[in-house]
Scaffold this active site. Structure first.
Site, PDB file in Angstrom:
ATOM      1  N   ASP A 138      -9.130   3.812  -2.236  1.00 35.26           N
ATOM      2  CA  ASP A 138     -10.144   4.190  -1.253  1.00 35.26           C
ATOM      3  C   ASP A 138     -11.418   4.739  -1.874  1.00 35.26           C
ATOM      4  O   ASP A 138     -11.643   5.943  -1.950  1.00 35.26           O
ATOM      5  CB  ASP A 138      -9.547   5.231  -0.294  1.00 35.26           C
ATOM      6  CG  ASP A 138      -8.350   4.666   0.456  1.00 35.26           C
ATOM      7  OD1 ASP A 138      -8.199   3.432   0.486  1.00 35.26           O
ATOM      8  OD2 ASP A 138      -7.571   5.469   1.006  1.00 35.26           O
ATOM      9  N   GLU A 150       2.528   5.087  -3.949  1.00 38.42           N
ATOM     10  CA  GLU A 150       2.481   6.060  -5.071  1.00 38.42           C
ATOM     11  C   GLU A 150       3.816   6.769  -5.255  1.00 38.42           C
ATOM     12  O   GLU A 150       4.118   7.093  -6.415  1.00 38.42           O
ATOM     13  CB  GLU A 150       1.342   7.053  -4.823  1.00 38.42           C
ATOM     14  CG  GLU A 150      -0.045   6.443  -4.902  1.00 38.42           C
ATOM     15  CD  GLU A 150      -0.360   5.510  -3.741  1.00 38.42           C
ATOM     16  OE1 GLU A 150       0.156   5.751  -2.638  1.00 38.42           O
ATOM     17  OE2 GLU A 150      -1.097   4.529  -3.963  1.00 38.42           O
ATOM     18  N   ASP A 186       0.866  -1.192   0.000  1.00 36.11           N
ATOM     19  CA  ASP A 186       0.000   0.000   0.000  1.00 36.11           C
ATOM     20  C   ASP A 186       0.900   1.239   0.000  1.00 36.11           C
ATOM     21  O   ASP A 186       2.127   1.128   0.133  1.00 36.11           O
ATOM     22  CB  ASP A 186      -0.861  -0.068   1.277  1.00 36.11           C
ATOM     23  CG  ASP A 186      -1.916   1.031   1.359  1.00 36.11           C
ATOM     24  OD1 ASP A 186      -2.308   1.594   0.320  1.00 36.11           O
ATOM     25  OD2 ASP A 186      -2.351   1.321   2.500  1.00 36.11           O
TER      26      ASP A 186
END
Ligand code: MIG
Length: 826
Positions: free
Chosen positions: A500, A425, A422
């Site tokens: 999300d 980015e 996770d």
């Protein structure tokens, strides 16, 4: 109203107005090119261009301002060998051509413009006459003609419509810059992943373009001007691949020949996953596991989010919450559960913490231009005790990928089954950019660069490190990795989920174009958070989401911190039954799901499939983003509206069969069906084969399950079924079973052929049930020429014979692996 002629002319001119950005220098006059291996090379004072054929249907165009190309290096492309192009070049005074067996690329020298046509001369892709290819400082861009009839798809993980021409004639513009976008909506762009690949469908004919540039890039699909599609990047080369079809599935096959394909997932990863932020402590996780088994809701995988960690620090365990992870995971495994743990790319800056120490020793961390290790705040800075900043592995350095991949050893020793990457980015709590500063330094596989060039591949390179690490640590196992950020080619290393989302009906609907768009972009292993992440799902929304989720390749419920429980039984007894039923359907369909995922691993063509991939000649499929195919034969029309009592759906031409009732529906039209909360509408294509089994509680229970082959009417049709052990790499050495099933119907009698077994794998002893849809019951059935007996309802399992049930003629026999034939006559 009467329009004044000059006003119309003015409006028309405004519509076709050329891009007015004064900064762009379009490529002008070039002298005649020189031939290269497979192509042509151009050079003038503006820059260098090469046009090369890679196989007969793929052409690479490469431009950079200045006097020389940089290193020919790609994180996305793993293979440029697409067979002999049969290329020939012709260099003329004003124009040169590069011809392959399938394509004719014409390049006008002055000004420089490229046009790609079929061998027969039909132009497929042409530079805009006015703008062509251009640069502005370090920026590069190309403008191409966009025709009114063009539909544009792909671009990876994008919000909005499936057809990227947008909501109306307004067009759309997208950027590629991996971004942590909590509770994004249909207008948010960019989100977590970047795949600079699109496909154009024009009157049923498809081609694609892949821009191989990792800097922030841009795609304008008819927004700046309705007649133009342009794309480019803020730096680096304009390095793009034209990929011809003409079939849209062929475009995906070729794109994934270049960028690689999803490896075959372990079968357990295709079961049901239960997650939340976060299940802890240990007793809570055990209760969750026990509840699944007690309530007989099937599930394979439980997820641990950041609260299993010590102070949110990657690669640690919180031993207060989870005192003995190995014991816990072993006991869960005995109940048929696997556990996946989250691992973020932000080790804590703390002396004595092994990943920090060994990372320092290995010179592993991203640095500032002054050479100091960069520090940023992410989760470890929010720890209740001992909060500290993080440092960030530089995954663009091969030795760092190796080092980090090895750090998973302890987790694997505990029995962790898969890894969830996770925040890659990368997300950094540093607003408004919410990522690293652009000037940070990365190794870039030996050619140091700044963060602008690595940002979009950071997540993918992290998953590469994870995937390769798991492969080395457990060489016999198939790795399972889930990621939030990725780039073109990332399908080689991980599944992806689009971050999300929100517990809202609009988000449920949005998952179809997002996930289908990923599939069109070479990423087939996808699934959104079922029930929605942010906020709270109503009972009805959760059920509807779960029902669609049965057809997400990756089927996981997940919700954020502080929301109420979002488990299949969290909404009362009647909903529990309905939700169980949805998950049971996934398990019944697992042989089918596995087969489709195997096919996706071989061709790149996704199982979760936009309808136009199967029906490219049917314009009614071009903008459909509220229904989906699963593989070739199943059409899924999920219920996407609150309190719906009916839904409209489109059936492409041909006959379709209601999955639940077997009723036939003529296609080539829209139909309305009544819906109940218990199920969602599913239709099977005429001639379709659906491979099912009995309900199991987890994939570990599949041995001995009957294989049920449902056959739907057509004069002639066939399908292939792939099976194997579900784990391990033996399948690469022949440990698999592949068989062809074919039917021929003459009048009302059906002949079914089961082909010879390919491969050495043989499932545990089981029954084979051939279930043939028929208007009339069978009265005479022969197996390999021998007449079969009619079975009574209470015949023992394993008996060979036939029976009729609810519109199906059913033949049962112990499965056998020679070729044989069954004939059924009403
Ligand atoms: O800033 O690990 O998208 O799935 O539950 C939040 C906690 C960090 C974001 C992920 C979400 C996950 C959450 N993570």
């Amino acid at each position: 109203m009467r329009w004044h002629r000059s006003l119309l002319v003015f409006l028309a001119a405004a519509f076709v107005a050329a891009p007015a950005d004064a900064g762009w220098n379009s490529l002008g006059d070039f002298p005649a090119p020189s031939p290269t291996a497979g192509g042509l090379a151009f050079r003038n004072e503006q820059g260098v261009v090469s046009v090369t054929a890679l196989g007969s249907s793929v052409v690479r165009v490469r431009f950079v301002p200045g006097q020389a190309f940089g290193r020919d290096h790609s994180y996305a492309i793993v293979n440029r060998d697409l067979g002999d192009a049969g290329a020939s070049v012709e260099i003329g005074g004003k124009e040169s051509t590069l011809a392959t067996r399938a394509l004719r690329v014409s390049i006008q020298h002055a000004p420089f413009r490229v046009s790609i046509a079929t061998a027969a001369g039909e132009v497929i892709d042409a530079d805009d006459a006015e703008m062509g290819t251009a640069f502005a400082g370090h920026r590069v861009r190309v403008w191409k003609e966009l025709r009114p009839e063009d539909h544009v798809y792909g671009l990876g993980e994008k919000t909005g419509r499936l057809d990227k021409r947008g909501w109306g004639l307004g067009g759309s513009a997208y950027a590629m810059w991996n971004t942590d976008t909590y509770a994004y909506d249909a207008s948010t762009d960019p989100i977590y992943a970047s795949i600079p690949f699109y496909m154009v469908l024009r009157g049923g004919r498809a081609h694609g373009i892949f821009l191989d540039n990792t800097f922030r890039s841009f795609f304008d699909i008819g927004k700046e001007s309705q007649q133009l599609l342009s794309f480019g990047a803020e730096d680096g080369e304009l390095d793009y691949y034209f990929i011809d079809g003409p079939d849209p599935k062929t475009v995906i096959e070729r794109y994934t020949t270049l960028t690689g394909r999803m490896p075959l997932p372990p079968r357990w990863a295709l079961g049901y996953h239960q997650s939340r932020y976060s299940y802890f402590p240990e007793s809570r996780l055990r209760l969750l596991a026990d509840t699944f088994r007690e309530k007989r809701v099937p599930a394979d995988v439980l997820w641990l989010d950041i609260h299993y960690l010590d102070g949110y620090t990657p690669l640690t365990w919180n031993h207060e919450r989870f005192p003995d992870p190995k014991k816990l995971l072993t006991e869960l495994r005995a109940e048929g559960f696997r556990v996946v743990t989250i691992v973020d790319p932000h080790p804590k800056k703390e002396r004595g913490y092994a990943p920090y120490e060994s990372g320092l020793a290995n010179d592993a961390f991203v640095k500032s231009p002054d050479g100091s290790v960069y520090e940023g705040n992410v989760w470890p800075s929010n720890a209740e005790k001992n909060p500290r900043p993080s440092v960030f592995p530089d995954f663009s350095k091969p030795s760092v990928r190796d080092w980090w991949g090895g750090l998973y050893k302890e987790y694997l020793d505990y029995g962790v089954a898969g890894i969830w990457n996770d925040m890659n980015e990368p997300a950094v709590f540093r607003e408004p950019a919410h990522t690293m500063p652009p000037e940070l330094r990365h190794d870039n596989e030996g050619q140091p660069t700044d963060h602008r060039e690595i940002h979009n591949v950071y997540g993918m390179l992290m998953t590469r490190s994870t995937f390769e690490g798991l492969s080395r640590l457990r060489p016999q196992a198939r790795p399972f990795v889930l990621t939030r950020a990725s780039f073109a080619g990332g399908q080689r290393y991980s599944a992806i989920w689009p971050g999300d989302n929100v517990s809202d009906w609009s988000h449920l609907r949005a998952t179809i174009p997002i996930l289908a768009g990923l599939g069109l972009s070479g990423f087939p292993f996808v699934g959104s958070d079922i029930g929605g992440f942010a906020e709270t799902a109503t009972a009805e929304l959760y059920t509807r989401w779960l029902q669609l989720g049965v057809f997400y390749p990756f089927m996981r419920s997940h919700t954020t911190l502080g929301t109420p429980d979002q488990e299949p039984w969290s909404y009362g007894a009647s909903r529990e039954a309905t939700n169980r039923h949805a998950i049971e359907l996934r398990y019944e369909l697992l042989p089918h799901v596995y087969n489709e995922m195997k096919a996706a691993s071989e061709t790149g063509v996704p199982a979760f499939r936009a309808l136009f991939l199967e029906f490219p000649q049917d314009p009614a499929t071009y903008a459909l983003d509220d229904e989906i195919l699963f593989g070739r034969d199943l059409l899924i029309a999920p219920v996407l509206r609150e309190e719906a009592t009916e839904r409209e759906l489109y059936l492409p031409a041909g006959d379709w069969y209601d999955f639940w009732t077997g009723a036939k529906q003529a296609g080539g039209r829209k139909i309305k069906v009544r819906v109940e909360i218990e199920t969602l509408p599913i239709f099977v294509r005429s001639g379709g084969f659906v491979f099912r089994q009995g309900v199991v509680q987890h994939t570990g229970e599949m041995a001995g399950q009957p294989l049920r082959v449902f056959v739907y009417p057509a004069a002639k049709s066939q399908a292939t079924l792939y099976e194997d052990e579900g784990e391990g790499l033996g399948y690469r050495d022949g440990q698999f079973l592949r068989r062809r099933f074919a039917q021929t119907r003459t009048g009302e009698s059906v002949s079914l052929e089961v082909g010879p077994a390919e491969g050495r794998f043989r499932p545990a002893a089981r029954n084979l049930e051939l279930r043939v849809r028929s208007e009339r019951p069978a009265s005479q059935v022969a197996l390999a020429g021998q007449k079969l007996a009619a079975l009574a309802a209470d015949s023992p399992a394993g008996a060979t014979g036939y029976r009729n049930e609810a519109g199906f003629m059913i033949v049962t026999l112990p499965d056998r692996y020679d070729a044989f034939q069954v004939t059924l006559t009403p």
